[in-house]
Design a protein around this motif. Structure first.
Motif, PDB file in Angstrom:
ATOM      1  N   LEU A 196       0.839  -1.195   0.000  1.00  0.00           N
ATOM      2  CA  LEU A 196       0.000   0.000   0.000  1.00  0.00           C
ATOM      3  C   LEU A 196       0.874   1.245   0.000  1.00  0.00           C
ATOM      4  CD1 LEU A 196      -2.423  -1.040   2.904  1.00  0.00           C
ATOM      5  CD2 LEU A 196      -2.551  -1.700   0.485  1.00  0.00           C
ATOM      6  N   SER A 197       0.609   2.167  -0.925  1.00  0.00           N
ATOM      7  CA  SER A 197       1.396   3.403  -0.993  1.00  0.00           C
ATOM      8  C   SER A 197       0.607   4.477  -1.728  1.00  0.00           C
ATOM      9  CB  SER A 197       2.724   3.158  -1.714  1.00  0.00           C
ATOM     10  OG  SER A 197       3.461   4.362  -1.855  1.00  0.00           O
ATOM     11  N   ASP A 198       1.036   5.730  -1.544  1.00  0.00           N
ATOM     12  CA  ASP A 198       0.448   6.847  -2.284  1.00  0.00           C
ATOM     13  C   ASP A 198       1.333   7.295  -3.435  1.00  0.00           C
ATOM     14  OD1 ASP A 198       1.630   9.865  -0.779  1.00  0.00           O
ATOM     15  OD2 ASP A 198       2.408   7.850  -0.456  1.00  0.00           O
ATOM     16  N   ILE A 199       2.435   6.587  -3.685  1.00  0.00           N
ATOM     17  CA  ILE A 199       3.404   6.987  -4.711  1.00  0.00           C
ATOM     18  C   ILE A 199       3.436   5.950  -5.835  1.00  0.00           C
ATOM     19  CG2 ILE A 199       5.814   7.524  -5.199  1.00  0.00           C
ATOM     20  CD1 ILE A 199       4.500   9.551  -3.412  1.00  0.00           C
ATOM     21  N   LYS A 200       3.123   6.387  -7.049  1.00  0.00           N
ATOM     22  CA  LYS A 200       3.041   5.472  -8.184  1.00  0.00           C
ATOM     23  C   LYS A 200       4.359   4.745  -8.438  1.00  0.00           C
ATOM     24  CE  LYS A 200       1.970   5.244 -13.129  1.00  0.00           C
ATOM     25  NZ  LYS A 200       3.267   4.666 -13.536  1.00  0.00           N
ATOM     26  N   GLU A 201       5.481   5.471  -8.366  1.00  0.00           N
ATOM     27  CA  GLU A 201       6.769   4.839  -8.661  1.00  0.00           C
ATOM     28  C   GLU A 201       7.115   3.746  -7.660  1.00  0.00           C
ATOM     29  OE1 GLU A 201       6.724   8.585 -10.967  1.00  0.00           O
ATOM     30  OE2 GLU A 201       6.101   7.978  -8.954  1.00  0.00           O
ATOM     31  N   GLU A 202       6.701   3.911  -6.405  1.00  0.00           N
ATOM     32  CA  GLU A 202       6.907   2.853  -5.417  1.00  0.00           C
ATOM     33  C   GLU A 202       6.052   1.637  -5.768  1.00  0.00           C
ATOM     34  OE1 GLU A 202       7.689   5.986  -1.710  1.00  0.00           O
ATOM     35  OE2 GLU A 202       6.140   4.448  -1.539  1.00  0.00           O
ATOM     36  N   LEU A 203       4.823   1.901  -6.159  1.00  0.00           N
ATOM     37  CA  LEU A 203       3.923   0.817  -6.539  1.00  0.00           C
ATOM     38  C   LEU A 203       4.434   0.091  -7.783  1.00  0.00           C
ATOM     39  CD1 LEU A 203       0.671   2.847  -5.964  1.00  0.00           C
ATOM     40  CD2 LEU A 203       1.390   0.901  -4.581  1.00  0.00           C
ATOM     41  N   ASP A 204       4.957   0.839  -8.729  1.00  0.00           N
ATOM     42  CA  ASP A 204       5.536   0.226  -9.928  1.00  0.00           C
ATOM     43  C   ASP A 204       6.659  -0.731  -9.556  1.00  0.00           C
ATOM     44  OD1 ASP A 204       3.841   1.727 -11.525  1.00  0.00           O
ATOM     45  OD2 ASP A 204       5.346   3.242 -12.030  1.00  0.00           O
ATOM     46  N   ALA A 205       7.536  -0.274  -8.640  1.00  0.00           N
ATOM     47  CA  ALA A 205       8.675  -1.105  -8.234  1.00  0.00           C
ATOM     48  C   ALA A 205       8.203  -2.360  -7.512  1.00  0.00           C
ATOM     49  CB  ALA A 205       9.615  -0.294  -7.339  1.00  0.00           C
ATOM     50  N   ALA A 206       7.230  -2.208  -6.616  1.00  0.00           N
ATOM     51  CA  ALA A 206       6.694  -3.365  -5.897  1.00  0.00           C
ATOM     52  C   ALA A 206       6.048  -4.348  -6.864  1.00  0.00           C
ATOM     53  CB  ALA A 206       5.692  -2.912  -4.845  1.00  0.00           C
ATOM     54  N   GLN A 212       1.310  -7.678  -5.131  1.00  0.00           N
ATOM     55  CA  GLN A 212       0.097  -6.951  -5.456  1.00  0.00           C
ATOM     56  C   GLN A 212       0.233  -5.525  -4.920  1.00  0.00           C
ATOM     57  OE1 GLN A 212      -3.783  -8.989  -5.063  1.00  0.00           O
ATOM     58  NE2 GLN A 212      -2.653 -10.679  -4.076  1.00  0.00           N
ATOM     59  N   THR A 213      -0.484  -4.591  -5.524  1.00  0.00           N
ATOM     60  CA  THR A 213      -0.343  -3.195  -5.131  1.00  0.00           C
ATOM     61  C   THR A 213      -1.702  -2.512  -5.026  1.00  0.00           C
ATOM     62  OG1 THR A 213      -0.084  -2.550  -7.457  1.00  0.00           O
ATOM     63  CG2 THR A 213       1.935  -2.922  -6.184  1.00  0.00           C
ATOM     64  N   CYS A 214      -1.771  -1.514  -4.140  1.00  0.00           N
ATOM     65  CA  CYS A 214      -2.964  -0.678  -3.998  1.00  0.00           C
ATOM     66  C   CYS A 214      -2.530   0.764  -3.807  1.00  0.00           C
ATOM     67  CB  CYS A 214      -3.823  -1.140  -2.824  1.00  0.00           C
ATOM     68  SG  CYS A 214      -5.358  -0.205  -2.636  1.00  0.00           S
ATOM     69  N   TRP A 215      -3.087   1.648  -4.617  1.00  0.00           N
ATOM     70  CA  TRP A 215      -2.700   3.058  -4.641  1.00  0.00           C
ATOM     71  C   TRP A 215      -3.675   3.854  -3.785  1.00  0.00           C
ATOM     72  CZ3 TRP A 215      -1.893   6.021  -9.922  1.00  0.00           C
ATOM     73  CH2 TRP A 215      -1.261   7.245  -9.672  1.00  0.00           C
ATOM     74  N   SER A 231      -3.884   5.406 -13.302  1.00  0.00           N
ATOM     75  CA  SER A 231      -3.151   4.273 -13.857  1.00  0.00           C
ATOM     76  C   SER A 231      -3.993   3.013 -13.813  1.00  0.00           C
ATOM     77  CB  SER A 231      -1.856   4.061 -13.053  1.00  0.00           C
ATOM     78  OG  SER A 231      -1.237   2.848 -13.413  1.00  0.00           O
ATOM     79  N   ASP A 232      -3.968   2.270 -14.916  1.00  0.00           N
ATOM     80  CA  ASP A 232      -4.648   0.985 -14.945  1.00  0.00           C
ATOM     81  C   ASP A 232      -3.820  -0.090 -14.255  1.00  0.00           C
ATOM     82  OD1 ASP A 232      -6.781   2.038 -16.359  1.00  0.00           O
ATOM     83  OD2 ASP A 232      -5.864   1.620 -18.307  1.00  0.00           O
ATOM     84  N   ALA A 233      -2.551   0.216 -13.995  1.00  0.00           N
ATOM     85  CA  ALA A 233      -1.651  -0.793 -13.442  1.00  0.00           C
ATOM     86  C   ALA A 233      -1.923  -1.067 -11.971  1.00  0.00           C
ATOM     87  CB  ALA A 233      -0.201  -0.353 -13.629  1.00  0.00           C
ATOM     88  N   HIS A 234      -2.503  -0.090 -11.255  1.00  0.00           N
ATOM     89  CA  HIS A 234      -2.706  -0.236  -9.812  1.00  0.00           C
ATOM     90  C   HIS A 234      -4.156   0.103  -9.451  1.00  0.00           C
ATOM     91  CE1 HIS A 234       1.646  -0.331  -9.727  1.00  0.00           C
ATOM     92  NE2 HIS A 234       1.678   0.856 -10.294  1.00  0.00           N
ATOM     93  N   LEU A 235      -4.807  -0.801  -8.749  1.00  0.00           N
ATOM     94  CA  LEU A 235      -6.124  -0.493  -8.221  1.00  0.00           C
ATOM     95  C   LEU A 235      -5.976   0.612  -7.184  1.00  0.00           C
ATOM     96  CD1 LEU A 235      -7.560  -4.103  -7.819  1.00  0.00           C
ATOM     97  CD2 LEU A 235      -8.110  -2.434  -9.597  1.00  0.00           C
ATOM     98  N   SER A 236      -6.905   1.563  -7.162  1.00  0.00           N
ATOM     99  CA  SER A 236      -6.779   2.694  -6.255  1.00  0.00           C
ATOM    100  C   SER A 236      -7.997   2.808  -5.356  1.00  0.00           C
ATOM    101  CB  SER A 236      -6.599   3.995  -7.046  1.00  0.00           C
ATOM    102  OG  SER A 236      -7.750   4.279  -7.810  1.00  0.00           O
ATOM    103  N   VAL A 237      -7.765   3.401  -4.182  1.00  0.00           N
ATOM    104  CA  VAL A 237      -8.825   3.628  -3.203  1.00  0.00           C
ATOM    105  C   VAL A 237      -8.638   5.001  -2.578  1.00  0.00           C
ATOM    106  CG1 VAL A 237      -9.106   1.168  -2.647  1.00  0.00           C
ATOM    107  CG2 VAL A 237      -7.500   2.573  -1.323  1.00  0.00           C
ATOM    108  N   ASP A 238      -9.723   5.501  -1.974  1.00  0.00           N
ATOM    109  CA  ASP A 238      -9.649   6.768  -1.249  1.00  0.00           C
ATOM    110  C   ASP A 238      -9.270   6.572   0.210  1.00  0.00           C
ATOM    111  OD1 ASP A 238     -10.472   8.205  -3.499  1.00  0.00           O
ATOM    112  OD2 ASP A 238     -12.577   7.878  -3.027  1.00  0.00           O
ATOM    113  N   GLN A 239      -9.556   5.381   0.752  1.00  0.00           N
ATOM    114  CA  GLN A 239      -9.271   5.115   2.162  1.00  0.00           C
ATOM    115  C   GLN A 239      -9.119   3.619   2.389  1.00  0.00           C
ATOM    116  OE1 GLN A 239     -12.565   6.606   4.405  1.00  0.00           O
ATOM    117  NE2 GLN A 239     -14.101   5.544   3.190  1.00  0.00           N
ATOM    118  N   PHE A 240      -8.561   3.274   3.529  1.00  0.00           N
ATOM    119  CA  PHE A 240      -8.253   1.880   3.837  1.00  0.00           C
ATOM    120  C   PHE A 240      -9.486   0.991   3.854  1.00  0.00           C
ATOM    121  CE2 PHE A 240      -4.039   2.927   4.345  1.00  0.00           C
ATOM    122  CZ  PHE A 240      -3.248   1.969   4.989  1.00  0.00           C
ATOM    123  N   THR A 241     -10.611   1.532   4.319  1.00  0.00           N
ATOM    124  CA  THR A 241     -11.810   0.718   4.458  1.00  0.00           C
ATOM    125  C   THR A 241     -12.400   0.338   3.099  1.00  0.00           C
ATOM    126  OG1 THR A 241     -12.970   2.815   4.856  1.00  0.00           O
ATOM    127  CG2 THR A 241     -12.448   1.431   6.775  1.00  0.00           C
TER     128      THR A 241
END
Length: 246
Positions: A196-206, A212-215, A231-241
């Protein structure tokens, strides 16, 4: 809402993910900058501090700066410049952690937590999902952050911590290094880990490591680099829940 399958371990970033960027940028960094000079003048003879000073000198030499142990003020100015540059230097992060410990213990501040992050981390922990942290801050700083959070001592929620000694957060090899450490205690493959991260480049590396990654895209301010776009590469959410495991 995004659903992630076969997740056995969650690895989370801190800044902009479980906690606000503003707390780190507007509280912790200025506090360390203000206290750095006095701290080093008072503690430069301590063995641990000396170790970080030597590491600072070595790193500075690689950048073309000739520092020496007998000129503490130039070392302090180098570290102050790294703070201004937000440099992810391991000795700086370690020294900041030592300074922040004093601030936490004195009650000068408490670490910010997003309420949804605290609630979901507790739920995952209670359901038996091991939680780990990977942040550019030192392991010591990470532990202090969660121990002295505004939501109380959250240290019992986490099984372990990783920092820049595992490598840079935008490098795929760092996540492979972390995976190798996790596999010492867990029977897992890379895709069993959700990062889990807010940074795309970190998610890309993971993702390159097989995780698996979540933005986390809480708001525009949480996406703190200009190349971060939808990005289509990472599923994104507004909050943890909004994160669902199956």
């Amino acid at each position: 809402m995004p659903e992630f399958n076969h997740v056995k371990i969650i690895l989370t970033d801190i800044e902009g993910t479980t906690s606000s960027i503003s707390f780190v940028k507007d509280v912790l960094f200025p506090y360390a900058a203000e206290k750095l000079s006095d701290f080093l003048h008072q503690h430069h003879q301590d063995a641990t501090v000396q170790q970080h000073i030597k590491a600072t000198i070595e790193l500075a030499k690689q950048e073309g700066n000739d520092l020496t142990t007998d000129n503490l003020d130039t070392i302090i100015e180098c570290l102050q410049q790294w703070i201004r540059d937000d440099k992810k230097a391991t000795p700086l992060k370690a020294l900041q952690g030592m300074i922040w410990q004093q601030g936490y213990e004195q009650g000068d501040y408490q670490a910010h937590m997003y309420p949804d992050a605290t609630a979901q981390l507790k739920q995952w922990h209670s359901s038996g999902v091991p939680l780990y942290v990977y942040s550019s801050g030192s392991v010591q700083a990470q532990k202090l952050f969660y121990q002295y959070s505004q939501d109380g001592d959250l240290l019992p929620l986490f099984s372990g911590y990783f920092d820049t000694t595992s490598g840079g957060k935008r490098e795929a090899q760092s996540y492979r290094n972390i995976l190798a450490e996790l596999q010492k205690n867990h029977d897992i493959v890379a895709e069993d880990v959700l990062f889990l991260s807010d940074i795309k480049e970190e998610l890309d590396a993971a993702q390159q490591s097989g995780m698996q990654t979540c933005w986390l895209q809480r708001d525009a301010a949480s996406i703190n680099n200009t190349t971060a776009t939808a990005s289509d590469a990472h599923l994104s959410v507004d909050q943890f829940t909004d994160i669902h495991l199956s």
